[in-house]
Every structure is written in C-alpha cells, then in structure tokens.
Scaffold this active site. Sequence first.
Site, PDB file in Angstrom:
ATOM      1  N   HIS A   1       0.676  -1.294  -0.025  1.00 60.14           N
ATOM      2  CA  HIS A   1       0.070  -0.091  -0.086  1.00 60.14           C
ATOM      3  C   HIS A   1       0.975   1.172  -0.042  1.00 60.14           C
ATOM      4  O   HIS A   1       0.524   2.234  -0.193  1.00 60.14           O
ATOM      5  CB  HIS A   1      -1.038  -0.155   1.140  1.00 60.14           C
ATOM      6  CG  HIS A   1      -0.440   0.247   2.228  1.00 60.14           C
ATOM      7  ND1 HIS A   1      -0.173  -0.664   3.441  1.00 60.14           N
ATOM      8  CD2 HIS A   1      -0.390   1.433   3.086  1.00 60.14           C
ATOM      9  CE1 HIS A   1       0.151  -0.017   4.656  1.00 60.14           C
ATOM     10  NE2 HIS A   1      -0.061   1.279   4.462  1.00 60.14           N
TER      11      HIS A   1
ATOM     12  N   SER B   1       3.602   2.061   8.739  1.00 60.62           N
ATOM     13  CA  SER B   1       3.525   1.410   7.632  1.00 60.62           C
ATOM     14  C   SER B   1       4.883   1.009   6.936  1.00 60.62           C
ATOM     15  O   SER B   1       5.610   2.006   6.444  1.00 60.62           O
ATOM     16  CB  SER B   1       2.532   1.698   6.671  1.00 60.62           C
ATOM     17  OG  SER B   1       1.156   1.165   7.091  1.00 60.62           O
TER      18      SER B   1
ATOM     19  N   ASP C   1       1.216  -7.773   2.215  1.00 56.55           N
ATOM     20  CA  ASP C   1       1.241  -6.461   2.003  1.00 56.55           C
ATOM     21  C   ASP C   1       2.826  -5.816   1.790  1.00 56.55           C
ATOM     22  O   ASP C   1       2.997  -5.173   2.884  1.00 56.55           O
ATOM     23  CB  ASP C   1       0.347  -5.487   3.238  1.00 56.55           C
ATOM     24  CG  ASP C   1       0.332  -4.142   2.817  1.00 56.55           C
ATOM     25  OD1 ASP C   1       0.932  -3.501   1.728  1.00 56.55           O
ATOM     26  OD2 ASP C   1      -0.461  -3.391   3.609  1.00 56.55           O
TER      27      ASP C   1
HETATM   28  N1  ASP Z   1      -1.978   1.029   7.993  1.00 57.20           N
HETATM   29  C1  ASP Z   1      -1.374   1.890   8.737  1.00 57.20           C
HETATM   30  C2  ASP Z   1      -0.299   3.020   7.628  1.00 57.20           C
HETATM   31  O1  ASP Z   1      -0.694   3.091   6.537  1.00 57.20           O
HETATM   32  C3  ASP Z   1      -0.393   1.785   9.889  1.00 57.20           C
HETATM   33  C4  ASP Z   1      -1.472   1.940  11.068  1.00 57.20           C
HETATM   34  O2  ASP Z   1      -2.180   2.489  10.868  1.00 57.20           O
HETATM   35  O3  ASP Z   1      -1.047   1.193  11.902  1.00 57.20           O
HETATM   36  O4  ASP Z   1       0.683   3.513   7.916  1.00 57.20           O
END
Ligand code: ASP
Length: 684
Positions: free
Chosen positions: A86, A619, A222
Amino acid sequence: MRSRSKLLILAALAGAGPGWADEGKWTPQQVLELDARWLKQQGLELPVSRLWDPKRGTGLLAAAVAVPGCSAAFVSASGLVLTNHHCLFSLIQEHSTPQRDLITNGFIANSSGEELPGKTVRVTVPRRFTDVTKEIESAVPAGSADLARSKAIEAKQKELVAACEKTPGNRCSVGVFDGGLQYVLIENLELSDIRLVYAPPRAIGEFGGEIDNFRWPRHVGDFSMARAYKDGKPYTPEFFFPISRGGVKPGDFVMLMGYPGRTFRSLTSGEMANERDFRFELNREIYGEWIRLLEQTTKGSAEGAIAVAATLKSLNNSHTGAEGQLAGLARGSLIEKQKANDDAVMAWAAGKPAWAKALDAKKELDRVAEERRKMGVHDYLLTSVNVGSLALRDAAILVRLAAERQKPDAERDPGFQIRDLQRLQAALERDQKSFFAPSDEALLASWIARARKEGIAAARAANASELLRATKVTNAAERSKMFEETLQQLRARQDPMLEMAFVLDVELREWKARADARDGAVARLRPEWRKAVIAHAGKPVAPDANSTLRVSFAHVQGYAPRDGVQYKPLTTLAGMIQKHTGEEPFALPGFVVDAARKTDANRIPINFLADADTTGGNSGSPVVNGRGELVGLNFDRVWENVANDFGYAPDVARNISVDVRFLIWMLDDVQHADHILRELGVKR
Ligand code: ASP
C-alpha cells in the site's frame, strides 16, 4: 540532565507489567539513554551503539528509511527497499493501464532495465539529529504576539534548514516535539530516483480489502520493493537488514523502527475533542461520501477505475481509520480519561508556585481549543482542498505558487520555496495519471455544496461541471505552462477555475494566519503545561509522533479483543486459503492457490501480532529480531488499538506485520523470482 533522564527511563521501565507491552515511540536520542541491561533482558543481542552512533551519524537505524507517508527498509547492498504494497501503490498505479494492469497483476522487474521509475517517490536516509530548542526559542523576541512568535519560529527553522541543506544530497527539517517542548534539526540524505522492482498482485497485497483493514486475524501479503538509485547507479547503503530465516514465535522480542505520522496523546482533553469532532467525524462523513462518488463515477470504466485507484484506496484507509478512532475513543472513554488526568495534574500543581505558569498555560490552551471550535467545519473544508478534486487542488497550488514566487525565497510559504519547486512540479505532472473527469466533477460538486453552506466565498457562485468544461488546469501541457507563469499571466487567462482559486487563496491565507497564531500560542503554552504533566507522571514520556524516526521495543503476542475471545499471534497461508471465496476482496489468483496446494500451508506463517507502539506512517517499518535481522514488515494495527493515537492501552496495543517467511514463499514457490531471492541473500 542526561543521567537524570536516564534514571527516569530506567525507573519507568522497571515498572512495566508482565505483559511486556511498553508505551513509547522512542526517539534515537532516547534509545541511547535507555538502560542497556533492560534492553538485553528484553532480547536485544546487539550493543545499543550498533543501533545509532551519533558521532558518525549512522547505525542500523539508518537502514530504516522513510518513503512518502510510510516507512521502509534497506534490504540489500544494492539499494533494494522493502515496504508495504500500500505504500508503493501510487507508483504501481502510475504505471498501470487497462492494457497492462500492474495493479491487478503485480509486477516483477527481471533486470534493472525493467525497473519502473516513480515521479514523486523519494527515500530519505537519516544522518544526524541535533537539538536546536535553544536556537529556536531565542529567535523569538520577548513579548511577541502569537502570530509573530510563530513567524519567528518559522523563519529560524528555514534558516537552520537552509544551512543544513548546503551539504549536497541533504534534505533537512526541524522536528517539533509535543508542540515545542523540543525542536530537533533532522538531517537526511534524500534519494529521489526510486524504481519499482516488485509488486504482488493486488489480490495478495490487499487480500481482504477494507473488510479486513485494521482487523485481526489477517492474511495479507502487504509488501513490495523498489530500488534507490544515486547518480544513476544503485545506491549502496552502509547498513541494510539481512533477512532472518528463523522467523518469529510467540514471546519473541522484536524491535520496530519507522516514521509514525501523528498522534494526539500530549493534547489536553479539550484539544482531543476538537480532533474527534473536526478531524475524524468529518473524515468519516466527507470521505465516506467521496468514496461513494468515486465508486459510482468509475463503474464500468477500466480507465476510470485505474485513474482513481490510489485516491480511492487512501480515502478508504482514512475512512476506516476514522471509524476505528471514533469507536475506540467512545469505547475507551479516552477523552474523559484525559480530562481526569488533566484535572489531577491541575489539582497537584495548585498552590505550588513552581507550577503557576503551567496552570495559566492550561487555561489558555482551553481557550485556544474553544476558539478553534467556532471555525472547525469551515477550516476543515478549506484544508480538504488538498484531498478532493484534483482540478481545484492544482489550481490552488498554481495561484499560491505564482504569488509566493514574487517574494524573496526565505519569505515564501513553506512548501513553495526554491527547494520545493521540483517536487511540486513533479506532483502536478503526476496528477494527470489520477485525473478522471467524471470523478473529479463529482468531488468538486460535493466540495462546492459543502463549502457554500459554510459561507466559503470561493464556492458561492461556482458550478462544478461548468468549471471543468471551461478550465485548462486539467490539461497537462497547459498546466505545465501555468507552473511558470506570473500572477498577471494567470489572471489574464480568465480561466474560471483559476479565478475561483484566487478567491480561495485569500480564504486559505486567512485560515493560515489563524492556524499560525494558534501554533504560536501552542508553542508558548504547551511546553509549560507538558512539563507539569510529565513531572506529575514521574516517568519519561515519549513525545507524540511527528513523522520522525522512532523505535518501539516489543514482543510477539496475541490478545483478547473481548470477553471470552483470545487471539493467537500468528496466522498462516492455510488461513488465507480458508478465506478465499473467489469473490473480491477474497479472490486469490489461481496460480497462488495452486502453489499453496503443493505445500503444507499450515507451515507458512503470513502475518503476526506484536505489542509495538505504532500508528499511521509506521506502515513499512522494518520489524527486526534481537540480532537486527528482518523478521517482518509492519503494516497495520488491530481494530481495538486504532485509537491508541489518543491513549495507550497495553492489553490491546497490537501492531500487525507481514512475516518474511510468507514473502520468501511468495517470491520462491509462487513467482520464482530467484534473482530477488539471491539479492536478499535467501538463495545462492
Ligand atoms: N495502516 C497504517 C499505515 O498505513 C498503519 C497503522 O495505522 O497502524 O500507516
């Protein structure tokens, strides 16, 4: 001072509970002050000095790098960068077309010639951290009003950054910690030639989609890879993380290094309520609407779907995140708890002359927070121009740029100085790839309707479809000409979108003056108040996240989300296959299912939980074992932990990582990417 804070850190850690979980996104400086014995007990096998050597400005932490909005890790001597799928999604989208859909199919570069460059991706490598609190504070003339204070701070920051960037390759910034309790000059090496090496098919990189986002149990690959180049050659980092072949098991020590974006723990309860009401409530409502509009307007169009894919993904993530914050704030009564803590600090400080200023500061912070509420929705809409319609955002940037260009460099708004122009130009060019007229019109119409209700002048007589029909801002060639034009030239175009942006610019400047005055007040007040809060706590407190490098020490462990339920800390490929229904977002490609059938899928771990203290921006953070070997890649938190941005709850403080053993399986058994495995040192 040093030894005193060291003692305090020791005392705090000694009080850690049996569940291990420790609050704290520690700065590199703080890490060096932690007790080496405690770290060893936790499981750190390396000397702390291997993590960071402030004299040389390097160490293992220098292998934990930043990419826009995310963290990442060097994993080879030839500049290979590992981060989340992502986090490189917009680079993948940049190169996707309906004919060659890299989003759906993924991508493997078989040689360096096949790697795909990104217009706006950058990697920054940390080099040096210098406390500049005194320099900043003494740059503010005594008795300054709040707006003047914030301007004086900004001017000093620019001066420090300009001096720092005299070193070739440097990109510098001044990190503000807890609203001004500390200022740190951060010197980074910036690498701007970044090329895509590997992306899994979306069905792997995003398995479970928004249904599973921020949830456990999770089964998602991911991860993705890019290569950093310098002077046209692969960059050779001094440090990179070797891949662990041993993996992790429950109870193992892990260390997470990365760039957490923003948290709110140092705010007063009144300020927290503002974040709830004017950030997360509105993100939920408005992003929710924009998501629906993007879905509706791209239905049946492969071209449209690819164009808006990155925007939609990021809106979805923020929207689900907002729901998690709101649910967590309510469930944990976090604002009420902060109020009780604020009150306890005030009662403790009352009557103590040393804390009289802190009490005054708290009162004023409350007043500032109250003041912000009056313009809450209005100001949210003004700043949301950065998120919605690309045509409006680009017009706003072009108008601001032309105005700022007339000023001497040091007086220009941050973001519009000479040091910013190249990236600004690249971002404007890049926008073309994400522009899809029917979607942009829907977002613009939504913004106009909402802005009109809030009395925003720029929206008064605006009509989205007429604006988009008449404007040339959405034409790439015209936009790139506009980038060089003066205010007079932009005016002479009589382009209705630019005309609207001229009106908007006045309102954005008024907003900026309000925000700057507020920041000036906060810079004066927050340090006084925080000193009292920290003294009352009697232990060191890690500062709120501010996109600067932090380390969190953790252990692999599950948790109980609610009464009667206990979650295990590791999931496997077998669980991924169980979830595979063939229907999105649980539809694996056939070749992945076939490969899984040929192996014992129970033996391939895919995701794991640990009790690291993380947030958005973490992330892609490398998760390493006590020897500094990479065991995973952080990508998320669990639902019960989303509101940890406001308060830390050890029983549910869990982050989610991709297990490197899944990464190896994917590259080896599924995609036969031997050249990458050899580069990672996993295969000969
Ligand atoms: N998924 C989050 C991000 O994109 C990580 C998190 O919120 O813990 O940074």
